[in-house]
Enzyme design. Structure first.
Site, PDB file in Angstrom:
ATOM      1  N   GLU A 130      43.810 -44.937  27.304  1.00  0.00           N
ATOM      2  CA  GLU A 130      44.023 -45.048  28.753  1.00  0.00           C
ATOM      3  C   GLU A 130      42.855 -44.538  29.586  1.00  0.00           C
ATOM      4  O   GLU A 130      42.905 -43.442  30.156  1.00  0.00           O
ATOM      5  CB  GLU A 130      45.293 -44.279  29.171  1.00  0.00           C
TER       6      GLU A 130
ATOM      7  N   GLU B  79      52.078 -47.745  22.929  1.00  0.00           N
ATOM      8  CA  GLU B  79      53.037 -46.770  23.462  1.00  0.00           C
ATOM      9  C   GLU B  79      54.071 -47.513  24.285  1.00  0.00           C
ATOM     10  O   GLU B  79      53.742 -48.472  24.976  1.00  0.00           O
ATOM     11  CB  GLU B  79      52.368 -45.727  24.401  1.00  0.00           C
TER      12      GLU B  79
HETATM   13  C1  PNW Z   1      50.634 -41.999  28.679  1.00  0.00           C
HETATM   14  N1  PNW Z   1      51.300 -43.166  35.010  1.00  0.00           N
HETATM   15  O1  PNW Z   1      50.269 -41.424  29.879  1.00  0.00           O
HETATM   16  C2  PNW Z   1      49.836 -41.224  27.659  1.00  0.00           C
HETATM   17  O2  PNW Z   1      49.068 -42.030  26.808  1.00  0.00           O
HETATM   18  C3  PNW Z   1      50.646 -40.250  26.877  1.00  0.00           C
HETATM   19  O3  PNW Z   1      49.802 -39.241  26.391  1.00  0.00           O
HETATM   20  C4  PNW Z   1      51.769 -39.718  27.754  1.00  0.00           C
HETATM   21  O4  PNW Z   1      52.448 -38.657  27.168  1.00  0.00           O
HETATM   22  C5  PNW Z   1      52.701 -40.876  28.027  1.00  0.00           C
HETATM   23  O5  PNW Z   1      52.009 -41.975  28.582  1.00  0.00           O
HETATM   24  C6  PNW Z   1      53.874 -40.527  28.930  1.00  0.00           C
HETATM   25  O6  PNW Z   1      53.428 -40.164  30.201  1.00  0.00           O
HETATM   26  C7  PNW Z   1      50.588 -41.912  31.113  1.00  0.00           C
HETATM   27  O7  PNW Z   1      51.274 -42.296  35.939  1.00  0.00           O
HETATM   28  C8  PNW Z   1      50.555 -41.009  32.152  1.00  0.00           C
HETATM   29  O8  PNW Z   1      51.543 -44.364  35.275  1.00  0.00           O
HETATM   30  C9  PNW Z   1      50.779 -41.431  33.440  1.00  0.00           C
HETATM   31  C10 PNW Z   1      51.047 -42.760  33.699  1.00  0.00           C
HETATM   32  C11 PNW Z   1      51.084 -43.683  32.647  1.00  0.00           C
HETATM   33  C12 PNW Z   1      50.849 -43.248  31.365  1.00  0.00           C
END
Ligand code: PNW
Length: 445
Positions: free
Chosen positions: A157, A351
């Protein structure tokens, strides 16, 4: 592939054990007010000690594929130079244990835990120097682990650890939580991450003894046409290219999207000759981190589409950003083929998941039927993509264990398995039993 996904900083703990150097998250989390509850990743799930039991949990679940990440400062405590053999040894022991349980490792090189040494030395991702250092780290991993690991993801990401960490005039919520002077500076950070992806692809291909299969785990935005007719699909395609024009499109096509460049004409990063070729490396697959999406419809505006604002009580599953949009997983697959013209590229879901809202009942069981509902709905949409012939190769729910959810600390629980952080006791949730049934039947049950 039916798998599960994790990341080093969120589960390993052992933050200063066996020679590991500090990461930017170790340092950032000690800063007052940065993380909910003052939590830190110092202990987390102590996967570093508990991994043999956790691999057994995976085996009982029936997964044959495990996504984890390598902690850069665990193997290179100063980011470059001296190798920490005990850190390397941990990933050898982990992969050996996976193999003895019939599970294939899928390693991410960077899931946000930059060595603090590089932050101190040259401001980390703000400096182009990070590109070369990431390439050297990737080459080292290919050399030492490439005999065991064939499936690699370069970065996790890009937008989260760049845009999420560096705000314009205000700090981001992700480490290192800096505020930059201009949008151009933020785009420069992103450009460095894109170059790092490219150089890591080259480094792995040059250093792995057996030819590696390389992908990247990206949380690009899917768009769902409110009305699925030709005009609606066209609006979704336009939105997809433009809104993902600064990260996914250059990775897949070798140039920033022209309309994205128009949107950023006063803030384009410095690009050197050869940069776009380096970013545009052949990929064996694309990993989609898919949690949510936005609805679009055609509009009589220069862009040709309108992204629909969220209605006030639109359902979410845990954190406020996680709107429940099952169709996002179908469009995340379809639009790579249709909007980015990469129908050839295999896609796996690197994921997908949600945070639950329940405490264990009197018997100790977490009855997380909200998670089961979420997974069943998203998987049904993924099945639509499969049925239509899109090259979907795997599914990795986030996550095996409850873990350190970045700025939200331990308050959001994404695991199929409950972790009691005081005792490190693991308890499979109801969703674990459900997913085991899905894997065993190889269909949505
Ligand atoms: C992902 N958003 O993060 C990450 O790859 C993981 O490490 C994390 O634990 C998981 O999703 C759950 O949050 C994100 O704000 C964090 O849209 C924020 C966002 C999306 C993905």
């Amino acid at each position: 592939m039916w798998g599960v996904a994790t990341a080093a900083c969120q589960i390993e703990g052992a933050a200063a054990i066996d020679g590991k150097g500090p990461s930017i998250w170790d340092v950032y989390s000690r800063k007052r007010g940065s993380i909910d509850g003052g939590d830190t990743p110092e202990v987390a799930c102590d996967f570093y000690q508990h991994f043999p039991d956790d691999v057994k949990l995976m085996q009982e679940l029936g997964v044959k594929d495990f996504r984890f990440s390598i902690s850069w400062p665990r193997v290179l405590p100063e980011g470059t130079g001296r190798v920490n053999e005990r850190g390397l040894d941990f990933y050898k022991r982990l992969t050996d244990t996976l193999f003895s349980h019939g599970i294939t490792p899928h390693a991410t090189l960077y899931h946000w835990d930059l060595p603090q040494a590089l932050q101190d030395r040259y401001d980390g991702w703000q400096s182009r120097r990070v590109v070369e250092d990431f390439g050297a780290y990737a080459a080292l991993m290919g050399k030492h682990l490439g005999d065991r690991i064939r499936d690699w993801m370069t970065l996790n990401e890009i937008s989260s650890f760049t845009r999420g960490a560096y705000g314009v005039g205000k700090p981001g919520q992700m480490a290192p939580g800096h505020s930059l002077a201009s949008e151009r500076d933020v785009n420069q950070v992103v450009h460095h991450a894109l170059l790092a992806h490219g150089i890591a692809c080259q480094a792995l291909r040059a250093s792995c003894p057996a030819s590696p299969r390389i992908s990247i785990a990206e949380n690009y935005s899917p768009f769902i046409p409110v009305l699925e007719d030709p005009a609606g699909v066209d609006a979704a395609c336009k939105a997809f290219r433009r809104e993902n024009g600064g990260i996914l499109m250059p990775i897949l096509t070798g140039s920033y999207d022209l309309e994205w460049m128009e949107d950023h004409r006063d803030s384009l990063p410095e690009m050197r000759p050869g940069d776009m070729e380096l970013i545009h490396q052949p990929l064996n697959a694309l990993g989609s981190n898919c949690y949510t999406g936005r609805y679009v419809r055609p509009a009589e505006k220069p862009k040709g589409y309108e992204i629909i604002a969220w209605s006030p009580k639109f359902p979410v599953a845990g954190p406020t950003w996680l709107h429940i949009v099952p169709e996002s997983i179908y469009w995340a697959v379809r639009l790579v083929g249709e909007a980015a013209a990469r129908k050839d590229l295999p896609i796996f879901i690197s994921e997908n998941g949600c945070a639950d809202s329940c405490e264990p009942d009197a018997s100790g069981l977490v009855r997380d039927i909200d998670r089961i509902m979420y997974y069943r709905a998203y998987l049904s949409q993924l099945l639509r993509a499969v049925a239509e012939g899109y090259p979907v190769t795997g599914y990795f729910p986030w996550s095996l264990l409850d873990n350190f959810e970045w700025a939200r600390g331990y308050s959001q629980r994404f695991g199929l398995v409950r972790v009691d952080y005081a005792t490190q006791k693991r308890t499979p949730k109801l969703s674990y039993d459900w997913y085991r049934g899905v894997i065993a039947a190889n269909r949505i049950v």
